[in-house]
Scaffold this active site. Structure first.
Site, short mmCIF file in Angstrom:
data_model
loop_
_atom_site.label_atom_id
_atom_site.label_comp_id
_atom_site.label_asym_id
_atom_site.label_seq_id
_atom_site.Cartn_x
_atom_site.Cartn_y
_atom_site.Cartn_z
N CYS A 14 93.03 110.96 60.52
CA CYS A 14 93.00 110.04 59.38
C CYS A 14 94.35 109.44 59.06
CB CYS A 14 92.42 110.75 58.15
SG CYS A 14 90.63 111.01 58.28
N LYS A 17 94.35 105.54 59.66
CA LYS A 17 93.61 104.60 58.82
C LYS A 17 94.53 103.53 58.24
CE LYS A 17 89.76 107.53 57.39
NZ LYS A 17 89.00 108.08 56.25
N ASP A 65 82.77 106.98 60.97
CA ASP A 65 84.20 107.26 60.99
C ASP A 65 84.61 107.59 62.41
OD1 ASP A 65 86.82 107.76 60.15
OD2 ASP A 65 86.13 108.76 58.33
N ASP A 88 81.22 112.71 54.93
CA ASP A 88 80.83 111.69 53.95
C ASP A 88 79.40 111.90 53.45
OD1 ASP A 88 83.27 110.44 54.08
OD2 ASP A 88 82.65 108.97 55.57
N GLY A 135 74.48 106.39 71.01
CA GLY A 135 75.82 105.96 70.69
C GLY A 135 76.23 104.73 71.45
N HIS A 136 77.51 104.42 71.40
CA HIS A 136 78.05 103.23 72.06
C HIS A 136 79.46 103.53 72.53
CE1 HIS A 136 78.40 99.01 73.06
NE2 HIS A 136 79.54 98.94 72.40
N ASP A 223 85.36 113.25 49.32
CA ASP A 223 86.11 114.11 50.23
C ASP A 223 87.52 113.56 50.36
OD1 ASP A 223 85.35 111.90 51.77
OD2 ASP A 223 84.99 113.07 53.58
#
Length: 345
Positions: A14, A17, A65, A88, A135-136, A223
């Protein structure tokens, strides 16, 4: 360790970000389109996930995320990234149902590394009680991994981040300082013991804390991740309330304090500090502790706002489950400063 693994962790989690100030300016300019009464939570409140009502007793919770690695072990990175994305859903009071992988990976890197990342992530989805449904992936110059997650919640039991009340106590469920510890680890300064503790914290799902909270009158929840304790608390206050924090009660990794005093800090932590200028005041708080409350957390704990008469039972239940939860402060009526951090009571 292979050459790929040596280059694997160059700074991530994080801490990668964008800053809160930059995001606010961008989001304020987006077209909103027509109102939909079933969109119960959107990005206007800067909440942890979107919530959309599909029936009288069911709403879907959506979040995603992903980020670059913050540890060298690909499997552990996958676990941490997944736990962070799943958090989340728990912050909103939801139950995890499905998840989709988001993968960025260099074509020249060993695919066994990608396999280890995805294995770690898949195991956390299973632990959460969810289903990994696809997913991707794209070829990229650097590794990034995370999840898009869907959960469900009863519309009357949504935990928003900005619905706290004056007099509420603030309960934090995990220790702070993982951003600083990961920074110290990249330059070989963090101890093995401290990193093991940080990894154990980052790979712990917030599922248990969320489930315990369902038995108590929680007024608000978020969070604590990339914007640090101060940034996420300020979002909770929503410009209409203030808060007082007691530094001595905030759970922290002790070694992170030492590294903060050695200036082993993150750029994201300094962005968090700059973004809070004019909104936070410190009284008798050491420099290292100031840095801790700005430190970006990866897969951090839940921050609850609960009425005073529920604090003892709630905190006891959290601590009995093995979580290092603490009562760290109170929400107040609006004051001249949004957040006051006191060195002693």
């Amino acid at each position: 360790m292979s050459s790929d693994e040596k280059l694997f962790c160059t700074g991530g989690g994080c801490t990668a970000k964008l800053g809160a100030g930059v995001l606010s300016r961008v989001l304020s300019r987006l077209p909103k389109g027509p109102m939909d009464e079933n969109l119960l939570v959107g990005y206007d409140s800067r909440d942890d996930a979107a919530v959309y009502r599909i029936s009288e007793d069911t709403a879907i919770v959506q979040t995603l995320d992903f980020f670059p690695p913050m540890v060298d072990d690909p499997y552990i990175f996958g676990q941490i990234a997944a736990a962070n994305a799943l958090s989340d859903i728990y912050a909103m009071g939801g139950t995890v149902k499905t998840a989709l992988n988001i993968v960025c990976f260099p074509e020249t890197m060993d695919l066994n590394i990608l396999g280890a990342i995805m294995q770690g992530g898949a195991e956390k989805v299973i632990e959460a009680g969810g289903i990994l449904a696809g997913g991707h992936s794209i070829a990229d110059q650097s590794v990034k991994y995370g999840l898009s997650v869907t959960g469900i919640v009863h519309p009357d039991r949504i935990r928003q981040n900005n619905t706290g009340k004056p007099g509420d106590h603030l309960i934090l469920t995990k220790r702070l300082g993982v951003g600083i510890l990961c920074t110290a680890n990249r330059v070989g300064e963090a101890s093995e013991e401290a990193m093991a503790e940080a990894i154990a914290s980052m790979t712990t799902l917030n599922k248990q804390a969320s489930e315990i909270a369902s038995a108590y009158p929680v007024h608000a929840c978020t969070d604590v991740t990339g914007f640090g304790l101060i940034g996420h608390l300020r979002e909770m206050l929503d410009g209409r309330l203030s808060a007082a924090l007691y530094a001595e009660d905030i759970p922290v990794f002790p070694e992170a304090l030492r590294h903060a005093d050695e200036f082993l800090l993150t750029a994201a932590g300094q962005r968090n500090r700059n973004n809070a200028e004019g909104f936070v005041r410190f009284e008798n708080v050491p420099f290292a502790m100031e840095e801790i409350v700005f430190d970006p957390q990866t897969s951090g704990g839940l921050l609850f706002a609960v009425p005073g008469d529920a604090v003892y039972g709630f905190l006891s239940a959290l601590q009995s489950s093995g979580l290092p939860a603490k009562d760290i402060g109170v929400i107040t009526e609006k004051q001249d400063i949004d957040i006051l951090v006191k060195g002693n009571k």
